[in-house]
Design an enzyme around this catalytic site. Structure first.
Site, mmCIF file in Angstrom:
data_model
loop_
_atom_site.group_PDB
_atom_site.id
_atom_site.type_symbol
_atom_site.label_atom_id
_atom_site.label_comp_id
_atom_site.label_asym_id
_atom_site.label_seq_id
_atom_site.Cartn_x
_atom_site.Cartn_y
_atom_site.Cartn_z
ATOM 1 N N ASN A 95 15.696 -4.623 -11.095
ATOM 2 C CA ASN A 95 16.839 -5.026 -10.271
ATOM 3 C C ASN A 95 17.276 -6.415 -10.713
ATOM 4 O O ASN A 95 16.648 -7.408 -10.354
ATOM 5 C CB ASN A 95 16.432 -5.022 -8.790
ATOM 6 C CG ASN A 95 17.585 -5.390 -7.867
ATOM 7 O OD1 ASN A 95 18.589 -5.969 -8.294
ATOM 8 N ND2 ASN A 95 17.446 -5.057 -6.596
ATOM 9 N N GLY A 146 6.671 -7.653 -14.496
ATOM 10 C CA GLY A 146 6.513 -8.525 -13.328
ATOM 11 C C GLY A 146 7.058 -9.910 -13.607
ATOM 12 O O GLY A 146 6.925 -10.432 -14.709
ATOM 13 N N ALA A 148 5.174 -5.157 -8.973
ATOM 14 C CA ALA A 148 6.305 -4.301 -9.346
ATOM 15 C C ALA A 148 5.835 -3.192 -10.282
ATOM 16 O O ALA A 148 6.161 -2.010 -10.086
ATOM 17 C CB ALA A 148 7.400 -5.135 -10.007
ATOM 18 N N PHE A 208 3.283 -17.651 -2.335
ATOM 19 C CA PHE A 208 3.081 -18.257 -3.661
ATOM 20 C C PHE A 208 1.615 -18.349 -4.052
ATOM 21 O O PHE A 208 1.227 -19.171 -4.867
ATOM 22 C CB PHE A 208 3.759 -19.645 -3.713
ATOM 23 C CG PHE A 208 5.105 -19.669 -3.070
ATOM 24 C CD1 PHE A 208 6.162 -18.970 -3.640
ATOM 25 C CD2 PHE A 208 5.331 -20.327 -1.875
ATOM 26 C CE1 PHE A 208 7.411 -18.937 -3.029
ATOM 27 C CE2 PHE A 208 6.565 -20.304 -1.250
ATOM 28 C CZ PHE A 208 7.610 -19.608 -1.830
ATOM 29 N N ILE A 250 13.804 -4.517 -16.517
ATOM 30 C CA ILE A 250 14.227 -5.197 -15.291
ATOM 31 C C ILE A 250 14.691 -4.142 -14.288
ATOM 32 O O ILE A 250 15.663 -3.437 -14.510
ATOM 33 C CB ILE A 250 15.359 -6.196 -15.595
ATOM 34 C CG1 ILE A 250 14.907 -7.212 -16.652
ATOM 35 C CG2 ILE A 250 15.809 -6.902 -14.319
ATOM 36 C CD1 ILE A 250 13.645 -7.986 -16.311
ATOM 37 N N GLY A 255 7.241 -12.641 -10.965
ATOM 38 C CA GLY A 255 7.027 -13.621 -9.896
ATOM 39 C C GLY A 255 6.548 -14.964 -10.397
ATOM 40 O O GLY A 255 6.705 -15.977 -9.716
ATOM 41 N N GLU A 256 5.946 -15.001 -11.572
ATOM 42 C CA GLU A 256 5.321 -16.246 -11.999
ATOM 43 C C GLU A 256 5.896 -16.839 -13.281
ATOM 44 O O GLU A 256 5.872 -18.048 -13.479
ATOM 45 C CB GLU A 256 3.808 -16.007 -12.125
ATOM 46 C CG GLU A 256 3.247 -15.785 -10.736
ATOM 47 C CD GLU A 256 1.863 -15.185 -10.668
ATOM 48 O OE1 GLU A 256 0.925 -15.920 -10.418
ATOM 49 O OE2 GLU A 256 1.743 -13.957 -10.863
ATOM 50 N N ILE A 311 6.509 -10.714 -0.271
ATOM 51 C CA ILE A 311 6.496 -12.124 0.157
ATOM 52 C C ILE A 311 7.802 -12.814 -0.237
ATOM 53 O O ILE A 311 7.861 -14.025 -0.351
ATOM 54 C CB ILE A 311 5.276 -12.860 -0.433
ATOM 55 C CG1 ILE A 311 5.288 -12.824 -1.962
ATOM 56 C CG2 ILE A 311 3.988 -12.244 0.091
ATOM 57 C CD1 ILE A 311 4.184 -13.681 -2.600
#
Lengths: 338, 750, 177
Positions: free
Chosen positions: B642, B713, B520, B251, B640, B715-716, B476
């Site tokens: 996946n 992306g 990604a 993170f 997207i 992740g955030e 991660i």
């Protein structure tokens, strides 16, 4: 972690002998608190006496219709025992409100009584703490004390007892059976834990060399009129900020008998028998609960972060009594508070 | 139910694909940094400072040295030489200042700072000897109270690379605010938060007979750690290799090289043997964190809800030795259209370690304050909070005046609101109730940068038809292994099982740290380019084969399927890749390709991912017990790759946002200068019982300026806005505005 | 019978017999070695994770005589003569037809009930224990009884879905990818 030696007696007399024989010897059962404390260098035993092979795992009926829980009965075995669930659902509920399934599978009845406080200062050997090292001071009084006591404190210590199970046991008038070098004796649960006074290092009234062998819960018949209401900082797997174990017997629409114990607010499960007695015969209504709450919380004092507990505890007592009288005990999986 | 919709289109990209690393993870075979063995492995255990500021006068280690099995105790007074220049200690993402050097001197900057390392033959000997090490200190006055230190705040003289400072004021905020008919101004306080990934930091240094080091480390950037360790210890880069095949969460906390890596290598070099150093959970609280923050937001609008003035000021904590910076207030200049803005950001020194990027750094904090303030403004204006945002929708980035490369935020608002049932919301607070519980609906906008970075990848086709793609990326928990496998499999028309993805190794092709939600899009693009180049090579060789049926075929006329190249309309006319290799007399074909962001396009467009978050809360008013039974996060994140792993990314962001809103708080003793709740029992992160239904939806968004994949992306973006949506719902339920996070039950008691 | 062996430089050692994933192990341990460290460092069974070392996260969950417990809070010496199942042995408890995995392992993949994977072995062992205990009868009860396992990646709802599905249906469901 300190270095210690290890023995594994197979009988209670051998265990008591081993315990008395070496200063600093400590008993290990489930280990869920002791091993934690060993790793933080808070517990520093000279010897560990592994009592897991002692024959103390039974739950037995007592003559009066109560139950005697062997000291090594795990929290899970106690909570899910059919007799416990039927006769003392308050106890089962309180146990299930505490810790996690993994911990309840390992933690024992005796060990639960001996849990140490969750005071952050007690757990950090780099800072002063009168309970861990008498005479070093209590920074918690002016520090981070959100989770600490508002009742039964002293100038030396404001720690709370963290158990949920003991709160229910206190309300159920449980009795602790111990065996020591001088033989067996019984201690009322309400006398087992102590307020800190000027000896905050002593959590309880066990004498040196004494071993808890069982906890007896005498017969009671509150039926569905009970609740264990636990308030905490997340919805599971957290220690209580305030908890209330309540049980009520009603007779002809009036309160016949009332038992209330508080957790999370004092160095021991907190009861006031006189206040309970004053409610006998009263109509079950909010005003009576509030008056009772005020008496139970008499003398409560906050230390800053934990000031909110005074108001919260009062409301929690009132809600718990409402739940108990209504016969709608708090679920430990549905997080709505009834 | 999991997402099970199967797209009819061939291939894996865009389909809900199981993680390719799943079998290793569910069987316990995925190995993390502290799980590698080596002959003669020694164990290091860190001793931490008892005080928050001052100097170590002496380390007393005699008792510890007597412990059987103890090999040596390192400290500032006894350690091998390390680089003297700050530059060597400055890693790829270091902020300006003097980076922390474990055992660099006798100075103590923060409580729990490492002061000694006990190395022993066993883990237990190291652990237990460490408890016998004591130190004498000269104690100086510490500073840990941001409220008090706000008065000392300063504009950091040197700006952190990659972090835009607040833009210059636009228009005239003061006048516009003074003249506006509707206005609010409020202070918002954020508690320090700690990343606390489940895997504690650990490093296993395996020393080979030739003295070269194979370093298994918990990091988001194997090449960052490798370059740093080589610089710090003056090692030739060829003598050190860093592997991070599996990372147990990060993170952001593993963006910078960690003390366990420095200390393990230090011990390994000095003792000439393999060493493992792991941190304790307590020591995890001595690392970088999401900083304490005090913010003031003032907003004004017309009766129509159109924003007239925006002011956002933030003061953030940083360490005594580095000026850590985030983009906190900039969002308030771009998320909504407004002509008069004034944004400012300053730092205050605290006796803590340097804060470290934590999931959407800056945005998570700054957008919380902005979106809570927008809710206050909506209430003041008597306008539905969603409607207020729609009326102030920005068509251009107000800070740079650039158009957006894509911005499907309006779809997030509409589809999210529909899914949530926002129209059932009563405008007035305290107007919805069920039993003992007040019910509230709240919403907020989320925004995060969509970034791409240069990445190089390699693709290798072997004679048996298997494909390997590789780059020094990291997974991660983000799903990098899986999406790279999907992209590569589609390029060659292979089943996933025929593709091997290699990442997590500094020896692979160049890749920056895995962070910023850029992996990604960037690693994916580089793998795609490497595969395309490899296909070109394969086709060129196929064309040259004797009697090749593809002699005249161009790339757009052929299809790669199941290990063959054939004419697109005539699968019978083709050759197997195995035959191509045989004809070329090669064991394998290999290509490397680099993805480079198009700087010209980047200069013309502003690129962000967006989200609209809708939350329902239930508050037992008398007791303050709060539940979040359901939440909808509608995300515009480009294509997207996946849906299964993408949804998980958003779920994770939402859960961490719920933790920020309700639970997470580092509690400092201001007299001792010490964080006291340095454990998982009293630093609360959400548990399973806290998490209700989270509905994630991805709106259709076409992105074509950020690299050819069209990916932004994820992740955030899931965390940004979540805490504000919950706080706003709490206001709607109770009529009580709690501005200081986390919102614990005591703050809700009337 | 408790046997103390000769003191060595590693301190006082005790002989302990453990059945780990069905295989007998006869080991010598010092009394201050936890079951978790014995598994990970002593026996190379690194599938069991260390997330906090204090019973606060559940990453080290193993089955002790079939009951889920935190291995970090057990001194190995107290586990003498007991049977331990770790993530490495879970599949053999109830192998499914395909892939040789436990239905929970398959369900965790199907529901994407993990991200970084570090809490996953503990979650799965915990879920095996939960199902064997038989006290969860709803998805809410699954959530409550899985609350001893932290997941910082935030896969909770997928974990609850995976466990609830296996509890309800006995399988991972549709499977496939």
């Amino acid at each position: 972690m300190i270095r210690f030696d290890y023995v594994r007696p197979t009988s209670v007399p051998d265990a008591v002998k081993a315990l008395a024989a070496k200063p600093g010897a400590q008993v290990i059962a489930g280990g869920t608190n002791l091993v934690d404390l060993l790793k933080y260098d808070v517990a520093k035993p000279s010897r560990l006496i592994d009592i897991n092979r002692l024959p103390l795992r039974a739950i037995e009926d007592t003559a009066d219709g109560g139950l005697k829980l062997g000291a090594l009965v795990t929290n899970a075995d106690a909570a899910y025992d059919v007799r416990v669930a039927q006769r003392f659902p308050l106890l089962a509920s309180a146990i299930l409100a505490g810790a996690s399934a993994q911990l309840r599978n390992a933690a024992t009845t005796g060990g639960n009584l001996l849990q140490r406080t969750r005071c952050l200062y007690f757990y950090d050997p780099h800072v002063p703490c009168n309970k861990r090292e008498p005479g070093t001071g209590c920074p918690a009084r002016t520090g981070v004390n959100r989770n600490l006591a508002v009742l039964g404190t002293s100038e030396h210590c404001i720690a709370t007892h963290p158990s949920d199970m003991c709160v229910a046991l206190a309300a159920l008038n449980a009795v602790v059976h111990v065996t020591g070098p001088a033989g067996e004796r019984q201690i009322a649960l309400s006398d087992f834990h102590r307020v800190p006074g000027d000896r905050p290092d002593l959590d309880n009234t066990l004498e040196r060399g004494e071993l808890i062998t069982a906890v007896e819960v005498p017969f009671s018949d509150f039926g569905r009129h009970y609740t264990y209401l636990k308030l905490r900082d997340r919805l599971s797997y957290a220690f209580a900020l305030v908890s209330v174990a309540a049980a009520v017997r009603l007779d002809a629409g009036r309160i016949d008998e009332l038992r209330v114990a508080l957790g999370g607010v004092a160095p021991k499960p907190w009861r006031n028998l006189e206040a309970e007695g004053l409610l006998a015969g009263a109509a079950p209504e909010r005003r009576a609960y509030e008056a009772f709450a005020d008496r139970l919380l008499a003398g409560a004092q906050g230390f800053g972060d934990n000031d909110f507990k005074l108001g919260l505890a009062r409301r929690a007592i009132v809600r718990a009594l409402t739940q108990a009288v209504a016969g709608t005990p708090q679920s430990q999986s549905d997080k709505r508070v009834a | 139910m999991p997402p099970t919709a199967i797209s009819q289109a061939p291939g894996f990209v865009g389909r809900p694909t199981r993680r390719v690393d799943g079998p290793l993870k569910v069987t316990g075979r995925a190995k993390y940094a502290a799980e590698y063995d080596a002959p003669g492995l020694a164990y290091g255990y860190i001793v931490s400072s008892a005080v928050a500021a001052g100097r170590v006068l002496a380390i007393e280690a005699d008792a510890a040295l007597q412990m059987p099995g103890v090999i040596r105790i390192f400290s500032h007074a006894d350690r091998p030489a390390t680089a003297t220049a700050d530059k060597a200690w400055q890693d790829e993402v270091a902020p300006p200042g003097h980076p922390f050097r474990p055992f660099g001197s006798d100075e103590i900057h923060f409580a729990l700072q490492p002061i000694a390392l006990v190395v022993a033959e066993t883990y237990e000997a190291a652990r237990d000897a460490a408890s016998l090490v004591t130190a004498r200190y000269e104690v100086t006055q510490h500073r840990v109270d941001l409220k008090r230190e706000r008065a000392t705040a300063y504009d950091p003289p040197e700006k952190r690379a990659g972090i835009p400072p607040p833009p210059a004021p636009r228009g005239d905020f003061a006048q516009a605010y003074a003249d506006a008919p509707v206005k609010i101004s409020a202070d918002y306080v954020l508690a320090p938060e700690y990343h606390n990934p489940m895997e504690m930091f650990g490093t296993t240094v395996v020393r080979n007979d030739d003295g070269k080091l194979l370093v298994f480390d918990k990091t988001q950037g194997s090449q960052n750690v490798k370059a740093y360790l080589a610089g710090v210890f003056g090692l030739p880069e060829g003598d050190i290799r860093v592997v991070n095949a599996y990372v147990g969460g990060a993170f952001g906390t593993a963006l910078r090289p960690n003390m366990s890596a420095v200390l393990a290598v230090m011990a390994s070099l000095a003792l000439e043997r393999s060493v493992r150093v792991t941190l304790t959970r307590e020591q995890m609280f001595a690392l970088g964190y999401r900083p304490h923050m005090e913010q003031t937001v003032s907003l004004a609008c017309g009766r129509d809800g159109k924003l007239l003035a925006v002011h956002h000021d933030a003061v953030s904590g940083t360490s005594p030795f580095e000026d850590y910076q985030e983009a906190v207030v900039n969002w308030s200049g771009m998320l909504y259209a407004c002509a008069n803005t004034k944004l400012s950001y300053a730092l205050a020194k605290l006796n803590t370690n340097t804060p470290c990027d934590m999931r959407a750094p800056g945005a998570t904090s700054g957008v919380y304050a902005l979106e809570a303030a927008m809710d206050e403004l909506a209430h003041a204006a008597g306008i539905d909070p969603l409607e207020l945002r729609i009326r102030n929708f920005s068509e251009r980035d107000g800070n740079t005046d650039k158009p957006y490369s894509s911005k499907a935020l309006m779809l997030c608002y509409r589809e999210g609101a529909a899914r949530f049932g926002w129209s059932r919301r009563q405008l007035a607070p305290r107007s919805m109730r069920e039993g003992n519980e007040l019910v509230g609906f709240g919403m907020a906008t989320g925004v995060w940068e969509a970034m791409v970075v240069p990445v190089t990848a390699k693709a290798i086709l072997s004679a048996d038809g298997a494909l390997e793609v590789s780059t020094a990326s990291s997974d991660i928990g983000t799903g990098t292994y899986t999406i790279l496998a999907q992209i590569a499999a589609d390029a060659f028309g292979l089943p996933l099982e025929r593709v091997t993805v290699r990442i997590g190794d500094s020896a692979l092709s160049a890749h920056p740290v895995e962070g910023g939600s850029w992996t990604a899009a960037s690693a994916g693009a580089s793998v795609s380019l490497a595969c395309a180049k490899l296909k070109e090579q394969a086709l060129a060789r196929a064309r040259r084969m004797t009697n090749s049926p593809l002699a005249q075929a161009a790339m757009e006329e052929v299809a790669f399927t199941d290990g063959r190249i054939a004419l697109a309309g005539d699968a019978g006319r083709g050759v197997s890749l195995a035959d191509v290799l045989r004809a070329s007399d090669l064991g394998h074909l290999e290509e490397e390709a680099s993805f480079t962001p198009d700087e010209k396009l980047a200069g013309r467009y502003a690129s962000y991912s967006h989200a609209a978050v809708f939350a329902e809360v239930r508050v037992d008013e008398e007791l303050g017990v709060l539940r979040v039974p359901r939440l909808v996060s509608a995300v515009a994140g480009g294509k997207i790759l996946n849906p299964k792993t993408a949804r998980s990314q958003i779920l994770g962001g939402v859960v961490m946002g719920l933790g920020m809103a309700l639970h997470e708080e580092g509690l400092f003793d201001h007299d001792l200068g010490r964080l006291m709740n340095h454990n998982y029992a009293e630093y609360h992160v959400p548990v399973n019982a806290d998490i209700g239904d989270i509905d994630v939806l991805f709106v259709d968004e076409h992105e074509d300026k950020l690299g050819h994949l069209g990916v932004k992306g994820l992740g955030e973006i899931g965390i940004v806005g979540t805490a504000a949506a919950v706080a706003n719902a709490i206001f709607h339920a109770t009529g009580k505005r709690v501005r200081d996070l986390p919102i614990t039950l005591d703050k809700l008691l009337g | 019978m408790l046997q103390r062996t000769d003191a060595s430089q590693r301190g006082e050692l005790y002989r302990v017999k453990l059945a780990i994933n069905g295989a007998p192990h006869d080991v010598e341990v010092a009394p201050w070695v936890t079951l978790l460290d014995l598994l990970r460092e002593g026996l190379g069974l690194t599938g069991t994770k260390k997330g906090c070392d204090h019973g606060q996260c559940g990453a080290c969950t193993v089955l002790l005589d079939g009951m889920r417990v935190n291995a970090c809070l057990l001194l190995a010496v107290t586990c003498d003569d007991r049977a331990i199942t770790t993530i490495e042995g879970v599949a053999s408890l109830e192998p499914t037809a395909g892939g040789g995995l436990h239905p929970l392992q398959d369900a965790f993949m199907d529901h994407d009930a993990f991200q970084c994977g570090y809490c996953t072995p503990g979650q799965i062992c915990s879920a095996v224990g939960l199902i064997a205990e038989g006290h969860a009868h709803s998805r809410d009860e699954v959530r409550e009884l899985m609350s001893g396992n932290l997941c910082r990646c935030g896969a909770y709802s997928n974990i609850a879905d995976a466990v609830w599905q296996v509890l309800r249906d006995g399988t991972a469901g549709e499977g496939g990818r």
